[in-house]
Design an enzyme around this catalytic site. Structure first.
Site, PDB file in Angstrom:
ATOM      1  N   CYS A   3       0.857  -1.188   0.000  1.00 23.40           N
ATOM      2  CA  CYS A   3       0.000   0.000   0.000  1.00 23.40           C
ATOM      3  C   CYS A   3       0.890   1.234   0.000  1.00 23.40           C
ATOM      4  O   CYS A   3       1.710   1.416   0.920  1.00 23.40           O
ATOM      5  CB  CYS A   3      -0.908  -0.006   1.224  1.00 23.40           C
ATOM      6  N   CYS A  11      -1.275   6.728   5.828  1.00 24.43           N
ATOM      7  CA  CYS A  11      -2.392   5.996   6.448  1.00 24.43           C
ATOM      8  C   CYS A  11      -1.833   4.782   7.163  1.00 24.43           C
ATOM      9  O   CYS A  11      -1.167   3.950   6.545  1.00 24.43           O
ATOM     10  CB  CYS A  11      -3.404   5.567   5.392  1.00 24.43           C
ATOM     11  N   CYS A  87      -7.492   2.522  -2.174  1.00 24.52           N
ATOM     12  CA  CYS A  87      -7.098   1.606  -1.095  1.00 24.52           C
ATOM     13  C   CYS A  87      -7.188   0.155  -1.564  1.00 24.52           C
ATOM     14  O   CYS A  87      -8.228  -0.283  -2.069  1.00 24.52           O
ATOM     15  CB  CYS A  87      -8.005   1.819   0.111  1.00 24.52           C
ATOM     16  N   PHE A 246     -29.387 -11.463  18.812  1.00 26.64           N
ATOM     17  CA  PHE A 246     -28.615 -10.466  18.047  1.00 26.64           C
ATOM     18  C   PHE A 246     -28.487 -10.964  16.602  1.00 26.64           C
ATOM     19  O   PHE A 246     -27.399 -10.990  16.037  1.00 26.64           O
ATOM     20  CB  PHE A 246     -27.220 -10.236  18.651  1.00 26.64           C
ATOM     21  N   ASN A 312     -24.644 -13.706  18.737  1.00 22.59           N
ATOM     22  CA  ASN A 312     -23.656 -12.944  17.972  1.00 22.59           C
ATOM     23  C   ASN A 312     -23.733 -11.489  18.430  1.00 22.59           C
ATOM     24  O   ASN A 312     -24.188 -10.612  17.695  1.00 22.59           O
ATOM     25  CB  ASN A 312     -23.940 -13.068  16.467  1.00 22.59           C
ATOM     26  N   CYS A 339     -16.895 -10.766  18.040  1.00 20.38           N
ATOM     27  CA  CYS A 339     -15.963  -9.894  17.326  1.00 20.38           C
ATOM     28  C   CYS A 339     -14.997  -9.220  18.294  1.00 20.38           C
ATOM     29  O   CYS A 339     -14.234  -8.343  17.906  1.00 20.38           O
ATOM     30  CB  CYS A 339     -16.724  -8.840  16.513  1.00 20.38           C
TER      31      CYS A 339
END
Length: 381
Positions: A3, A11, A87, A246, A312, A339
């Protein structure tokens, strides 16, 4: 992945990009192993690797620059405006899509919002693509309705230039705070939902409903949950009742349930529930019921447990109150998708009646320290 923005230190969002990808994955697996060591998982499975680029099908771009020369990207730590339209995290179709967004901003004279001066109208461009169809959903996050007429006026031009654009909406976020979106959504196209399909399961994404950033990894996550549930039933006998808390647009529940089973899917967002029920209807699932309720309140009010509980939760985890109700209800099997492994560990501590059988890491967010974890728990005999 190379990148130019990372190399030039413009970034640093992909903060692990300086590590070779196999090393990233090994480090995540080690972190997860250490975090869950006290719970002694019976099986810690090999992590599921991500593609190294072109995997992110959802973009959140800050609108910067001017209406004449718009920039879509970020303001970095040095205060520099960085255009991220190229990106490499995004699939190839995103670069021309961002170019059309910029042309539209110029055409409709949408002034990017200046946080310091509290002037301007356009705050963010939110763009999602369906892996299945290649079609797009575009959302303009505005400070007010001042530009709404201009957007409506020029939208036919954008749709003509961009046939793959399926859903377009305006989200109103009037607060000067750093919030991505507000509560009010104004849909401008005839189509209100973006159709996705993962593992032959149709899913319908609304502008404000949560959906995984990387659909390839989401498909692997859902399929693994379905496989674990199927294996359990081969060994233990079929589940009669399943809960999916969820549930969002129904990804987990619709993958796990069979035509002979009852499924209760619970999610606070009404539009996500409508999408989930539409998918269930298309699949011919007559014993599936999705309800727009708070998941913790639903569990608290329940008197009888399901055979299988699928959860979840958002990054904050289940929380103490819901864990207490899971302990009280005592479903025999629990599939927990997380997560945030830190809050997963907190919740496992609050579920002492359960043994951790399987753990698998899914690298939803390559080049960062974030990942998804799927776990299977069983109630102690």
């Amino acid at each position: 992945m190379h990148c130019v923005h990372f190399a030039a230190k413009r970034c640093q969002s992909c903060h692990w990009l300086d590590k070779p990808y196999p090393a990233q994955l090994a480090l995540k697996q080690q972190q997860l192993t250490d975090l869950l060591a006290d719970f002694k998982p019976a099986q810690l499975l090999e992590p599921v690797a991500s593609a190294e680029q072109g995997f992110r099908y959802k973009a959140k771009m800050v609108a910067l620059g001017t209406a004449e020369q718009p920039v879509l990207g970020i303001v970095n730590a040095q205060g520099e405006t960085v255009d991220l339209a190229d990106c490499p995290l995004y699939p190839p179709a995103f670069a021309p899509a961002f170019a059309l967004c910029k042309a539209f901003i110029q055409r409709a004279k949408l002034t990017p919002y200046d946080i310091g001066a509290r002037r301007g109208e356009l705050k963010f461009i939110l763009l999602s693509q369906s892996l299945h169809s290649g079609r797009f959903m575009l959302r303009f996050v505005l400070r007010s309705k001042n530009c709404l007429a201009s957007i409506k006026k020029h939208l036919p031009w954008l749709l003509a230039q961009w046939p793959e654009l399926e859903v377009c909406s305006v989200n109103l976020q009037p607060k000067p705070a750093a919030l991505l979106e507000g509560e009010e959504e104004i849909i401008l196209t005839e189509q209100m939902l973006l159709a996705e399909q993962l593992n032959q399961v149709p899913l319908y994404l609304t502008p404000q409903s949560f959906f995984q950033t990387q659909p390839v990894m989401a498909a692997a996550l859902y399929q693994t949950a379905a496989d674990w549930a199927a294996q359990l039933q081969q060994q233990q006998g079929e589940f009669k009742q399943i809960w999916d808390l969820f549930c969002g647009v129904g990804g987990f529940g619709l993958h796990v349930v069979t035509a002979a089973q009852q499924l209760n899917g619970i999610e606070i967002a009404e539009k996500a529930i409508a999408s989930a029920q539409r998918s269930a209807n298309e699949l011919g699932l007559t014993q599936v019921r999705f309800q727009a309720l708070d998941s913790a309140a639903f569990a608290k009010a329940a008197a009888q447990a399901p055979d299988l509980l699928v959860v979840n939760p958002p990054r904050r985890g289940l929380g103490e109150a819901l864990c207490q109700d899971i302990q009280r209800l005592a479903p025999h099997w629990l599939i927990y998708s997380s997560c945030n492994a830190q809050t997963l560990a907190q919740d496992l501590t609050a579920l002492p009646d359960y043994k951790l059988l399987k753990v698998q890491l899914f690298d939803m967010f390559a080049h960062s320290n974030h990942y998804e974890v799927l776990t299977l728990l069983v109630k102690h005999a």
